[in-house]
Design a protein around this motif. Structure first.
Motif, mmCIF file in Angstrom:
data_model
loop_
_atom_site.group_PDB
_atom_site.id
_atom_site.type_symbol
_atom_site.label_atom_id
_atom_site.label_comp_id
_atom_site.label_asym_id
_atom_site.label_seq_id
_atom_site.Cartn_x
_atom_site.Cartn_y
_atom_site.Cartn_z
ATOM 1 N N ALA A 1 0.811 -1.465 0.372
ATOM 2 C CA ALA A 1 0.033 -0.165 0.324
ATOM 3 C C ALA A 1 1.058 1.145 -0.111
ATOM 4 O O ALA A 1 2.700 1.232 0.326
ATOM 5 N N ILE A 2 -0.034 2.118 -0.487
ATOM 6 C CA ILE A 2 0.875 3.595 -0.458
ATOM 7 C C ILE A 2 0.197 4.574 0.635
ATOM 8 O O ILE A 2 -0.891 4.674 0.306
ATOM 9 N N ASP A 3 0.835 5.973 1.335
ATOM 10 C CA ASP A 3 -0.102 5.948 1.658
ATOM 11 C C ASP A 3 -0.408 7.473 1.653
ATOM 12 O O ASP A 3 0.113 7.586 0.327
ATOM 13 N N PRO A 4 -1.882 8.552 1.887
ATOM 14 C CA PRO A 4 -2.217 8.950 1.077
ATOM 15 C C PRO A 4 -1.296 10.232 0.754
ATOM 16 O O PRO A 4 -1.518 11.031 -0.536
ATOM 17 N N GLN A 5 -0.281 10.744 1.269
ATOM 18 C CA GLN A 5 0.708 11.829 0.710
ATOM 19 C C GLN A 5 1.943 11.195 -0.139
ATOM 20 O O GLN A 5 2.841 12.009 -0.916
ATOM 21 N N GLY A 6 2.338 9.803 -0.171
ATOM 22 C CA GLY A 6 2.997 9.368 -0.623
ATOM 23 C C GLY A 6 4.149 9.476 -0.462
ATOM 24 O O GLY A 6 5.022 9.213 -0.706
ATOM 25 N N LYS A 7 4.891 9.707 0.590
ATOM 26 C CA LYS A 7 5.435 9.376 1.652
ATOM 27 C C LYS A 7 6.259 8.413 2.396
ATOM 28 O O LYS A 7 7.518 7.544 1.319
ATOM 29 N N SER A 8 5.698 7.391 2.310
ATOM 30 C CA SER A 8 6.217 5.946 2.935
ATOM 31 C C SER A 8 4.594 4.801 1.471
ATOM 32 O O SER A 8 3.385 4.796 1.594
ATOM 33 N N ILE A 9 5.884 3.768 1.480
ATOM 34 C CA ILE A 9 5.451 2.186 0.766
ATOM 35 C C ILE A 9 5.380 1.945 2.189
ATOM 36 O O ILE A 9 7.093 1.235 2.644
ATOM 37 N N TRP A 10 3.903 0.638 1.922
ATOM 38 C CA TRP A 10 3.776 -0.284 3.439
ATOM 39 C C TRP A 10 3.832 -1.528 2.254
ATOM 40 O O TRP A 10 3.285 -1.826 1.500
#
Length: 590
Positions: free
Chosen positions: A65-74
């Motif tokens: 997944a990717i967080d809404p701000q595009g900072k981190s990939i899970w």
């Protein structure tokens, strides 16, 4: 190109999933691809066109997944496909993987907010819980449990601002027909949707606008899945009633003013735009076939992953362009034929793929899908094409229990699990023989997961009907599988069979292939994953021993992974083993 080279080329050709982009940074996206030879996670910066491989693990990676701000990939780190582990976080442009500070478990949904907060579902032996994790990139934040129960739960979504969490739960004891609850981040209940026995309610996604608490929901109030929009605070509901056959899923457009409708009918998909203000429904042009996933872009176009049985997958846009190509295109295959057969529970929809340059009646493999609430459709499947290239007709049956044909068809598996599905398979088998499609002396039954289970059950209950059987990652003994499986699968067993093995011993026995092991006559190949949490290896070993005790030695292909493999070459070896086994089994009958 020889037939073997041709079908193997389909597996080796690079493939990818539809990129998922960050809600507030749509130029940043993640996707999965087999370009490295193993299915792994990739990051894509759409503004520059650059891509990079995020994960690199021997047995691949299946969840991200990717967080809404595009900072981190899970991404989820399990061990060799056992589906038990922890979530990891990695900066979008690269850097160290930081584990989320929580106990390992089997994943039960993940939702991310723009604040960096996450709602994480997990199961463990004896229960389920939802944990709230705040956005500390160091990974040492303490999670807070906001929900816990003995029955199954799945995190559906989290509002963009992180204030609300939607969960699908089965506190009422029916994992197949969940209820929907919305919680505040502190765990307080905001709202609940429960439509009663046999009518599931599941969350799709909160509106993608900060401060908008509307939740898109799927319900079954009229005998099929359909969308509604729900405000969990006021309780206001708006059902979206569409006069089309088949089943419907939906997603939001980026401004929250319209819905993207995915309409599935008889194993094909079409896209439509539903305007929430005026109720207008506008078709979105797409080729005939199956759309595996679709999502609206901020500019109003829709991107989707499309294929058909004859044509390999491609990532397209509604503007007519190809969005992204992972590499060389695999060889095409043959188109499908639809058939409808009268069965004991109604008309059965099945799909036929015929080999080229071969006259009927054909050696025929019945490939049974998993689930059971899955569906065979018109999508491009390399393993189906491999059988066709090898001279076999392939017949796939959407037996009772399958999705895509309404709630009653999907929910028909009550009281006689396994035998109901096989009655439908038998009806289609008889049709294929009567129509001169299938050679009755050269019938192979095969399947994976639930399809593997049905294969084993059929070989014991219909011993003279099949020349050979091939069962991949099957259930062989429902009681032993219940004892060893992950908690989510145990909940599914209870829902399907009406309780635990102690509560329903006769149902578990009647529906278990091991009960009929002494009746098996046909040659049998079983493919089993050493680390499979869904159809555990111990119950397969017990079934093999039961066969051996009666003088029937089955062939076994064991591999070091879980419920299937993410490694391309290993998948090729498994398909080759299955086809070679079938060819030898038929040759020995001549």
């Amino acid at each position: 190109m020889k037939a073997e080279e041709r079908w193997q080329a389909r597996f080796r050709a690079p493939r990818m999933t539809l990129p998922t982009w960050a809600r507030q940074a749509p130029h940043r996206a993640v996707y999965r691809s087999n370009a490295s030879g193993t299915w792994e996670i990739y990051a894509w910066d759409r503004s520059t066109g650059s891509t990079r491989q995020v994960t690199d693990r021997p047995n691949g990676t299946s969840r991200c997944a990717i967080d809404p701000q595009g900072k981190s990939i899970w991404w989820f780190a399990d061990t060799d496909g056992d589906e038990f582990g922890v979530w990891m976080r990695q900066p979008f442009y690269g850097g160290p993987d930081v584990p989320v500070n929580m106990p390992p478990g089997h994943p039960c949904g993940l939702a991310l907010a723009s604040s960096g907060a996450a709602a994480v579902g997990r199961s463990f032996r004896g229960g389920f819980e939802v944990l709230l994790v705040q956005g500390d990139v160091r990974g040492d934040e303490e999670p807070v449990t906001i929900y816990r129960h003995d029955e199954s739960v799945h995190v559906a979504d989290m509002s963009l601002d992180g204030s609300l969490v939607a969960i699908d739960h089965s506190e009422h004891g029916d994992a197949f027909h969940p209820s929907l609850r919305v919680l505040r981040a502190g765990g307080q209940i905001v709202g609940e949707l429960h439509d009663g026995p046999g009518k599931g309610v599941t969350g799709v996604r909160f509106a993608p606008v900060l401060g908008d608490r509307r939740l898109l929901v799927l319900h079954e109030r009229r005998g099929r899945r359909a969308p509604l929009v729900w405000d969990p605070v006021t309780g206001e509901q708006r059902e979206i009633w569409l006069r089309v056959p088949g089943e419907i899923t939906a997603d939001w457009y980026g401004d929250g003013r319209a819905l993207l409708i995915m309409h599935n009918h008889r194993g094909r998909t079409e896209l439509l735009k539903y305007d929430l203000a005026g109720g207008g429904l506008t078709p979105i042009e797409s080729p005939h076939g199956v759309i595996d996933a679709a999502a609206p872009r901020p500019d109003g176009t829709v991107e989707y992953s499309w294929s058909s049985a004859a044509h390999p997958p491609v990532i397209r846009s509604s503007n007519g362009h190809v969005v992204m190509s992972p590499g060389r295109t695999p060889p095409p295959s043959v188109p499908l034929e639809d058939i409808d057969v009268d069965g004991p529970g109604g008309r059965i929809h099945a799909l036929v793929s015929r080999p080229e340059r071969v006259a009927p009646p054909y050696p025929t493999v019945f490939l049974l899908h998993g689930g059971p609430a899955s569906q065979d459709d018109d999508s491009f499947l390399p393993h189906v094409a491999a059988w066709v290239d090898s001279g076999f007709a392939v017949i796939r049956v959407n037996y009772r229990g399958s999705a895509g044909y309404g709630s009653a068809w999907r929910d028909a598996l009550h009281g006689d699990v396994g035998h109901i599905e096989l009655a439908d398979v038998s009806a289609v088998r008889d049709w294929a023989i009567d129509q001169g499609v299938a050679d009755p002396a050269r019938l192979i039954l095969a399947g994976a997961s639930w399809g593997g289970y049905l294969t084993l059950l059929a070989l014991g209950t219909q011993p003279k009907s099949w020349a050979a059987g091939i069962a991949a990652v099957p259930i062989a003994d429902h009681t032993a599988a219940y004892e060893d499986a992950a908690e989510g699968l145990r909940a599914a067993h209870r829902a399907l069979l009406g309780g635990t093995p102690l509560e329903q011993p006769e149902r578990y026995a009647v529906s278990s292939p091991i009960t009929y092991a002494d009746m098996v006559q046909a040659p049998l190949l079983i493919l089993a994953g050493e680390n499979d949490p869904r159809c555990p290896i111990r119950q397969i070993e017990s079934y093999l021993q039961a066969l051996a005790d009666r003088g029937h030695e089955a062939s076994v292909y064991r591999y070091d992974a879980g419920h299937g493999t993410l490694v391309v070459e290993e998948r090729i070896r498994q398909v080759a083993a299955a086809i070679d086994f079938a060819v030898r089994a038929l040759a020995e009958r001549e």
